[in-house]
Design a protein around this motif. Structure first.
Motif, mmCIF file in Angstrom:
data_model
loop_
_atom_site.group_PDB
_atom_site.id
_atom_site.type_symbol
_atom_site.label_atom_id
_atom_site.label_comp_id
_atom_site.label_asym_id
_atom_site.label_seq_id
_atom_site.Cartn_x
_atom_site.Cartn_y
_atom_site.Cartn_z
ATOM 1 N N ALA A 202 0.819 -1.202 0.000
ATOM 2 C CA ALA A 202 0.000 0.000 0.000
ATOM 3 C C ALA A 202 0.856 1.257 0.000
ATOM 4 C CB ALA A 202 -0.921 0.004 1.215
ATOM 5 N N ASN A 203 0.347 2.301 -0.659
ATOM 6 C CA ASN A 203 0.943 3.623 -0.643
ATOM 7 C C ASN A 203 -0.122 4.609 -0.194
ATOM 8 O OD1 ASN A 203 3.495 2.860 -1.952
ATOM 9 N ND2 ASN A 203 2.175 2.460 -3.722
ATOM 10 N N VAL A 204 0.275 5.665 0.484
ATOM 11 C CA VAL A 204 -0.655 6.706 0.888
ATOM 12 C C VAL A 204 -0.079 8.048 0.463
ATOM 13 C CG1 VAL A 204 -1.858 7.824 2.790
ATOM 14 C CG2 VAL A 204 -1.483 5.365 2.854
ATOM 15 N N ALA A 205 -0.886 8.840 -0.234
ATOM 16 C CA ALA A 205 -0.456 10.151 -0.712
ATOM 17 C C ALA A 205 -1.406 11.226 -0.204
ATOM 18 C CB ALA A 205 -0.422 10.166 -2.237
ATOM 19 N N GLY A 206 -0.930 12.468 -0.195
ATOM 20 C CA GLY A 206 -1.828 13.571 0.100
ATOM 21 C C GLY A 206 -2.814 13.758 -1.031
ATOM 22 N N ILE A 207 -2.295 13.958 -2.245
ATOM 23 C CA ILE A 207 -3.117 14.043 -3.456
ATOM 24 C C ILE A 207 -2.606 13.009 -4.443
ATOM 25 C CG2 ILE A 207 -3.902 15.489 -5.362
ATOM 26 C CD1 ILE A 207 -3.297 17.923 -3.655
ATOM 27 N N PHE A 208 -3.505 12.192 -4.966
ATOM 28 C CA PHE A 208 -3.138 11.173 -5.948
ATOM 29 C C PHE A 208 -3.774 11.543 -7.281
ATOM 30 C CE2 PHE A 208 -3.582 7.033 -8.088
ATOM 31 C CZ PHE A 208 -2.286 6.571 -7.990
ATOM 32 N N GLU A 210 -4.398 10.440 -10.909
ATOM 33 C CA GLU A 210 -4.407 9.219 -11.713
ATOM 34 C C GLU A 210 -4.061 9.563 -13.146
ATOM 35 O OE1 GLU A 210 -4.990 5.029 -11.544
ATOM 36 O OE2 GLU A 210 -5.298 6.488 -9.953
ATOM 37 N N ASP A 211 -2.956 9.037 -13.631
ATOM 38 C CA ASP A 211 -2.453 9.410 -14.952
ATOM 39 C C ASP A 211 -2.708 8.308 -15.961
ATOM 40 O OD1 ASP A 211 -1.263 10.943 -16.853
ATOM 41 O OD2 ASP A 211 0.774 10.347 -16.346
ATOM 42 N N TYR A 212 -3.986 7.914 -16.110
ATOM 43 C CA TYR A 212 -4.343 6.966 -17.159
ATOM 44 C C TYR A 212 -4.214 7.657 -18.518
ATOM 45 C CZ TYR A 212 -6.381 3.588 -13.893
ATOM 46 O OH TYR A 212 -6.580 2.672 -12.903
ATOM 47 N N PRO A 213 -4.084 6.879 -19.606
ATOM 48 C CA PRO A 213 -4.093 7.497 -20.929
ATOM 49 C C PRO A 213 -5.367 8.312 -21.137
ATOM 50 C CG PRO A 213 -3.380 5.214 -21.070
ATOM 51 C CD PRO A 213 -3.848 5.439 -19.658
ATOM 52 N N ASP A 214 -5.180 9.539 -21.641
ATOM 53 C CA ASP A 214 -6.301 10.436 -21.905
ATOM 54 C C ASP A 214 -7.098 10.723 -20.636
ATOM 55 O OD1 ASP A 214 -7.845 12.092 -23.523
ATOM 56 O OD2 ASP A 214 -9.331 10.511 -23.881
ATOM 57 N N SER A 215 -6.414 10.791 -19.493
ATOM 58 C CA SER A 215 -7.132 11.013 -18.249
ATOM 59 C C SER A 215 -7.445 12.484 -18.012
ATOM 60 C CB SER A 215 -6.287 10.498 -17.059
ATOM 61 O OG SER A 215 -5.133 11.272 -16.914
ATOM 62 N N GLY A 216 -6.808 13.390 -18.740
ATOM 63 C CA GLY A 216 -7.067 14.804 -18.537
ATOM 64 C C GLY A 216 -6.345 15.378 -17.339
ATOM 65 N N ILE A 217 -5.376 14.665 -16.788
ATOM 66 C CA ILE A 217 -4.650 15.125 -15.612
ATOM 67 C C ILE A 217 -3.297 15.685 -16.033
ATOM 68 C CG2 ILE A 217 -3.485 14.357 -13.509
ATOM 69 C CD1 ILE A 217 -6.462 14.619 -13.181
ATOM 70 N N LEU A 218 -2.954 16.841 -15.537
ATOM 71 C CA LEU A 218 -1.635 17.428 -15.750
ATOM 72 C C LEU A 218 -0.852 17.323 -14.464
ATOM 73 C CD1 LEU A 218 0.316 19.111 -17.527
ATOM 74 C CD2 LEU A 218 -0.771 21.151 -16.559
ATOM 75 N N SER A 219 0.335 16.736 -14.511
ATOM 76 C CA SER A 219 1.154 16.604 -13.292
ATOM 77 C C SER A 219 1.425 17.980 -12.703
ATOM 78 C CB SER A 219 2.464 15.907 -13.636
ATOM 79 O OG SER A 219 2.228 14.588 -14.075
ATOM 80 N N ALA A 220 1.420 18.052 -11.356
ATOM 81 C CA ALA A 220 1.587 19.338 -10.686
ATOM 82 C C ALA A 220 2.286 19.124 -9.362
ATOM 83 C CB ALA A 220 0.232 20.012 -10.472
ATOM 84 N N CYS A 221 2.854 20.190 -8.830
ATOM 85 C CA CYS A 221 3.487 20.175 -7.511
ATOM 86 C C CYS A 221 2.598 20.927 -6.546
ATOM 87 C CB CYS A 221 4.851 20.830 -7.589
ATOM 88 S SG CYS A 221 5.681 20.974 -6.005
ATOM 89 N N PHE A 222 2.144 20.264 -5.485
ATOM 90 C CA PHE A 222 1.271 20.895 -4.506
ATOM 91 C C PHE A 222 2.060 21.196 -3.248
ATOM 92 C CE2 PHE A 222 -1.505 18.507 -7.272
ATOM 93 C CZ PHE A 222 -2.532 19.389 -7.491
#
Length: 222
Positions: A202-208, A210-222
């Motif tokens: 298991a992993n736990v993140a503050g914000i996860f 999801e970078d699936y193909p065509d997911s519409g997510i842009l990687s960012a630094c929070f």
């Protein structure tokens, strides 16, 4: 990622925010009101009694559901792609649907440690979730998720919320805030803390994100 002083971020995070006001009808949930019932009209004098009423409410763009102080139990429903509590309708860019703790009130949502669940969030467009303290979630305290790579949701805002004590044993990629199959999603002024790593895989993140193909997510630094 680093803070403004060049120090490495820890597992806790905060991000500043601004708040927009609703323009439609206002509904109320108040677990401590003596006349509270989910069969009520949802007025301040005759409020709904549980968060689950949000799922079946007929909400329109600009509507706001205020939740008053108390501890609300959400121990069933939800999955890694769907929040247990979320409006079924969409808002608009100029008139989002808002689910919020009543100003000045402390609203605690207890997930009961359900192994795989996401407690609170959005599965439709232009929904704002504000001011909740979620604890003991199974896998994710808050989630914004479309139904697939070809079916994104847009314009979700998660702000001024808090997540702690994720308890889902063996759930991979748990997080305080999980975002996927979305566009223009904003996560700001939230706090995630005391979310332990559970199980060998298991992993736990503050914000996860999801970078699936065509997911519409842009990687960012929070």
């Amino acid at each position: 990622c680093q803070d403004g002083s060049g120090n490495a971020n820890t597992n806790d995070f905060t991000i500043s925010f601004s708040v927009a006001s609703g323009t439609g009808s206002i509904f109320y949930i108040d677990i401590n009101h003596p006349s509270a019932s989910n069969s009520n009209p949802g007025t301040e004098a005759l409020p709904w009694s549980t968060l689950q009423r949000i799922n079946t409410a007929t909400l329109a763009p600009g509507d706001t559901v205020y939740v008053k102080a108390g501890t609300y139990s959400v121990t069933s429903g939800g999955s890694w792609t769907t929040p247990a509590i979320a409006p079924a309708q969409s808002g608009t860019a100029s008139a989002p649907i808002t689910i919020a703790a009543y100003p000045g009130h402390t609203v605690i949502v207890d997930g009961g440690g359900n192994t795989i669940n996401a407690v609170l969030g959005a599965r439709t467009n232009y929904v704002t979730v504000r001011g909740f303290i979620v604890r003991n979630a199974g896998g994710w305290c808050f989630i914004a998720a479309g139904s697939g790579a070809s079916s994104h949701i847009i314009g979700v805002i998660l702000e001024q919320n808090e997540c702690s004590g994720i308890t889902g044993t063996g759930v991979a990629n748990s997080a305080g805030f999980r975002i996927f199959h979305t566009d223009n999603t904003v996560v700001r002024n939230n706090l995630a803390h005391n979310d332990p790593i559970i199980g060998d895989n298991a992993n736990v993140a503050g914000i996860f994100l999801e970078d699936y193909p065509d997911s519409g997510i842009l990687s960012a630094c929070f």
